[in-house]
Write an enzyme that holds these catalytic residues in place. Structure first.
Site, short mmCIF file in Angstrom:
data_model
loop_
_atom_site.label_atom_id
_atom_site.label_comp_id
_atom_site.label_asym_id
_atom_site.label_seq_id
_atom_site.Cartn_x
_atom_site.Cartn_y
_atom_site.Cartn_z
N ASP A 101 0.39 -1.52 0.01
CA ASP A 101 0.45 0.01 -0.37
C ASP A 101 0.89 2.08 -0.41
O ASP A 101 1.49 0.86 1.03
CB ASP A 101 -1.35 -0.34 1.35
CG ASP A 101 -1.60 -0.97 1.36
OD1 ASP A 101 -1.94 -1.47 0.27
OD2 ASP A 101 -2.82 -1.68 2.49
N MET A 102 0.20 2.12 -0.74
CA MET A 102 0.97 3.57 -0.87
C MET A 102 0.19 4.47 0.91
O MET A 102 -0.78 5.03 0.96
CB MET A 102 0.78 4.25 -1.86
CG MET A 102 1.93 5.56 -1.86
SD MET A 102 3.86 5.08 -1.79
CE MET A 102 4.08 5.22 -3.28
N ARG B 57 -1.26 -0.65 -8.88
CA ARG B 57 -2.76 -0.35 -7.70
C ARG B 57 -2.66 1.46 -7.88
O ARG B 57 -2.12 1.88 -7.35
CB ARG B 57 -2.97 -0.99 -6.94
CG ARG B 57 -4.36 0.04 -6.33
CD ARG B 57 -4.29 -0.56 -4.59
NE ARG B 57 -4.30 -1.81 -3.92
CZ ARG B 57 -4.19 -1.84 -2.65
NH1 ARG B 57 -3.92 -1.05 -1.97
NH2 ARG B 57 -4.01 -3.37 -2.10
N LYS C 205 -6.64 6.32 -5.76
CA LYS C 205 -6.79 8.68 -5.90
C LYS C 205 -5.85 9.04 -4.60
O LYS C 205 -5.60 9.61 -4.82
CB LYS C 205 -8.12 8.84 -5.42
CG LYS C 205 -8.76 9.12 -6.81
CD LYS C 205 -10.39 9.79 -6.71
CE LYS C 205 -11.83 9.56 -7.58
NZ LYS C 205 -12.27 10.07 -7.14
N ALA D 17 -5.89 8.40 -0.09
CA ALA D 17 -6.74 9.18 1.06
C ALA D 17 -5.17 9.27 2.57
O ALA D 17 -6.55 9.83 3.27
CB ALA D 17 -6.84 7.77 1.95
N THR E 278 -10.88 1.83 -7.48
CA THR E 278 -11.87 3.39 -7.07
C THR E 278 -13.34 2.82 -6.78
O THR E 278 -13.60 1.98 -7.56
CB THR E 278 -11.50 4.33 -8.11
OG1 THR E 278 -12.45 5.67 -8.52
CG2 THR E 278 -11.77 3.69 -9.75
P1 FDA Z 1 -14.72 9.33 -3.95
O1 FDA Z 1 -13.70 9.65 -2.87
O2 FDA Z 1 -14.96 10.52 -5.27
O3 FDA Z 1 -16.07 8.14 -3.89
C1 FDA Z 1 -16.71 7.74 -5.76
C2 FDA Z 1 -17.59 7.00 -4.91
O4 FDA Z 1 -17.69 5.95 -3.63
C3 FDA Z 1 -18.12 7.87 -3.68
O5 FDA Z 1 -19.42 8.44 -4.09
C4 FDA Z 1 -19.40 7.06 -2.40
O6 FDA Z 1 -20.22 6.70 -2.86
C5 FDA Z 1 -18.24 5.87 -2.46
N1 FDA Z 1 -17.04 6.20 -1.08
C6 FDA Z 1 -15.86 6.19 -1.45
N2 FDA Z 1 -15.73 5.98 -0.38
C7 FDA Z 1 -16.11 6.11 0.54
C8 FDA Z 1 -16.37 6.05 2.00
N3 FDA Z 1 -15.35 6.08 2.76
N4 FDA Z 1 -17.43 5.38 2.73
C9 FDA Z 1 -18.56 5.62 1.83
N5 FDA Z 1 -18.78 5.32 0.59
C10 FDA Z 1 -17.25 5.70 -0.04
N6 FDA Z 1 -5.44 5.21 -0.85
C11 FDA Z 1 -3.67 5.29 -0.88
O7 FDA Z 1 -3.91 6.37 -0.12
N7 FDA Z 1 -2.77 4.53 -0.44
C12 FDA Z 1 -3.61 3.01 -0.77
O8 FDA Z 1 -2.64 2.53 -1.24
C13 FDA Z 1 -4.47 2.99 -1.11
N8 FDA Z 1 -5.21 1.53 -1.31
C14 FDA Z 1 -6.75 1.47 -1.93
C15 FDA Z 1 -6.95 0.41 -2.11
C16 FDA Z 1 -8.26 -0.37 -2.82
C17 FDA Z 1 -8.46 -1.52 -3.17
C18 FDA Z 1 -9.04 0.71 -2.83
C19 FDA Z 1 -10.47 0.98 -3.55
C20 FDA Z 1 -8.71 2.13 -2.42
C21 FDA Z 1 -7.06 2.40 -1.57
N9 FDA Z 1 -6.93 3.61 -1.19
C22 FDA Z 1 -5.80 4.17 -0.87
C23 FDA Z 1 -8.12 4.96 -0.91
C24 FDA Z 1 -8.05 5.39 -2.02
O9 FDA Z 1 -6.86 6.86 -2.44
C25 FDA Z 1 -9.58 6.14 -1.90
O10 FDA Z 1 -9.52 7.34 -0.54
C26 FDA Z 1 -10.92 5.91 -2.03
O11 FDA Z 1 -10.50 5.02 -2.91
C27 FDA Z 1 -12.10 6.95 -1.96
O12 FDA Z 1 -11.51 6.99 -3.04
P2 FDA Z 1 -12.58 6.74 -4.51
O13 FDA Z 1 -11.69 6.30 -5.76
O14 FDA Z 1 -13.89 5.36 -4.18
O15 FDA Z 1 -13.35 7.84 -5.74
#
Ligand code: FDA
Length: 310
Positions: A135-136, A186, A189, A191, A228
């Protein structure tokens, strides 16, 4: 996502006192909500979740929660837990795929020991056919993570990949760097709360970067993963793959346990590879706080759940 709420929850996630309280009292206190995002505290609970996910035609990766350890003993303990997790995974017959963080393996304490710890996981992992995703974490760790990854790559480890974050301004270069190696990335966006000097702050900018980087990974990368839950981004990835005649088994989508299960199922129905990231363990607090910070609506949910518990 609201930048202010992300910063607030990021600050909470770093609070040592709150973290201690959370692992002391366990998930029961916020059970109704935390359980939505975390498979449980015990390995057995994670394995049960994994079986259900597999029965729905999805792939999975297990994450033994933990990060920012302060001593070599804690790093060694986390490493042993991962080795034990691999034994349990092999015995239970579920997919052999794990995710981990370098601050969990002691990168803050001693870099060389962290590399040794990672090797202690990758070696039995290679013997038993595991894929290990690093993970990052926040931007203070981007370079060291990639350097450690490259060191292992030079030592011929191939059962390992890394995550890259679209919100970082540097990531275009890092995607090129990983594509040149032939390493599996992977793309997510991002976190963490990052300053404007290193990361895009607006959703539109982050989304545009994600699309740009996803194309680079599809065109020149090695079996990329797109992590995502954002429907327009999923649509872009699908359209680009289709336009380039890239088969569905040449990349995968990944989503977090408990988030957008409807989309997870839909993608499987439509013939895509869908991997669910399943976190478990007692150190769930920082992960949970990051999930809260991503979506202000979640906070209302938690408050309601807490009021109900009174
Ligand atoms: P966005 O935040 O715009 O969300 C899109 C839609 O998804 C929202 O409208 C909602 O419906 C749903 N959603 C998203 N987050 C939600 C929540 N917390 N609760 C409820 N619904 C939610 N980050 C990082 O910095 N290092 C890492 O190694 C990883 N690893 C990782 C693995 C995997 C498999 C995933 C899916 C994600 C990560 N992340 C991560 C987290 C990533 O950076 C990001 O913060 C989250 O995926 C939320 O972003 P979205 O791309 O989903 O878009």
């Amino acid at each position: 996502m609201h930048a202010g709420s992300k910063a607030f929850f990021y600050a909470l996630s770093r609070s040592a006192a709150l973290k201690r309280l959370a692992s002391k009292y366990g998930m029961a206190t916020t059970e109704s909500f935390a359980r939505r995002f975390i498979a449980g505290e015990a390995i057995e609970e994670a394995v049960d979740c994994a079986r259900t996910i597999q029965s729905e035609g999805m792939l999975l990766t297990l994450d033994y929660l933990g990060e920012s350890v302060r001593t070599l003993e804690e790093a060694a303990a986390a490493t042993r837990e991962y080795v034990r997790l691999m034994d349990v995974i092999v015995a239970s017959g579920i997919e052999r795929n794990i995710s981990l963080k370098l601050t969990q393996l002691g990168v803050d304490v001693d870099r060389a020991t962290c590399v040794d710890n990672l090797r202690r996981i990758l070696d039995p992992g290679a013997t038993h056919g595991f894929f290990v995703r690093i993970d990052m974490e926040n931007s203070a760790y981007t370079e060291v993570t990639l350097e450690i990854f490259e060191t292992l790559w030079q030592q011929e480890y191939r059962n390992v990949g890394v995550a890259l974050q679209a919100y970082l301004r540097r990531t275009e270069q890092d995607v090129r760097r990983m594509n040149e190696l032939g390493a599996r990335v992977r793309l997510v966006k991002g976190a963490y709360k990052e300053p404007a000097s290193v990361a895009f702050q607006q959703k539109a900018e982050v989304d545009a970067a994600f699309i740009r980087l996803a194309r680079m990974l599809l065109d020149e990368g090695t079996y990329p993963a797109f992590g995502t839950h954002d429907p327009p981004l999923l649509a872009h990835v699908r359209a680009h793959a289709l336009g380039r005649h890239i088969a569905n088994d040449q990349f995968e989508f990944q989503m977090l346990y408990g988030i957008r299960r409807d989309l997870q199922r839909l993608l499987v129905t439509e013939g895509y590879r869908m991997r669910v990231y399943v976190p478990f363990g007692r150190q769930w607090f920082p992960y949970f706080m990051r999930r809260l910070g991503e979506r202000p609506e979640n906070v209302t949910f938690v408050l309601k759940a807490l009021l109900r518990e009174k």
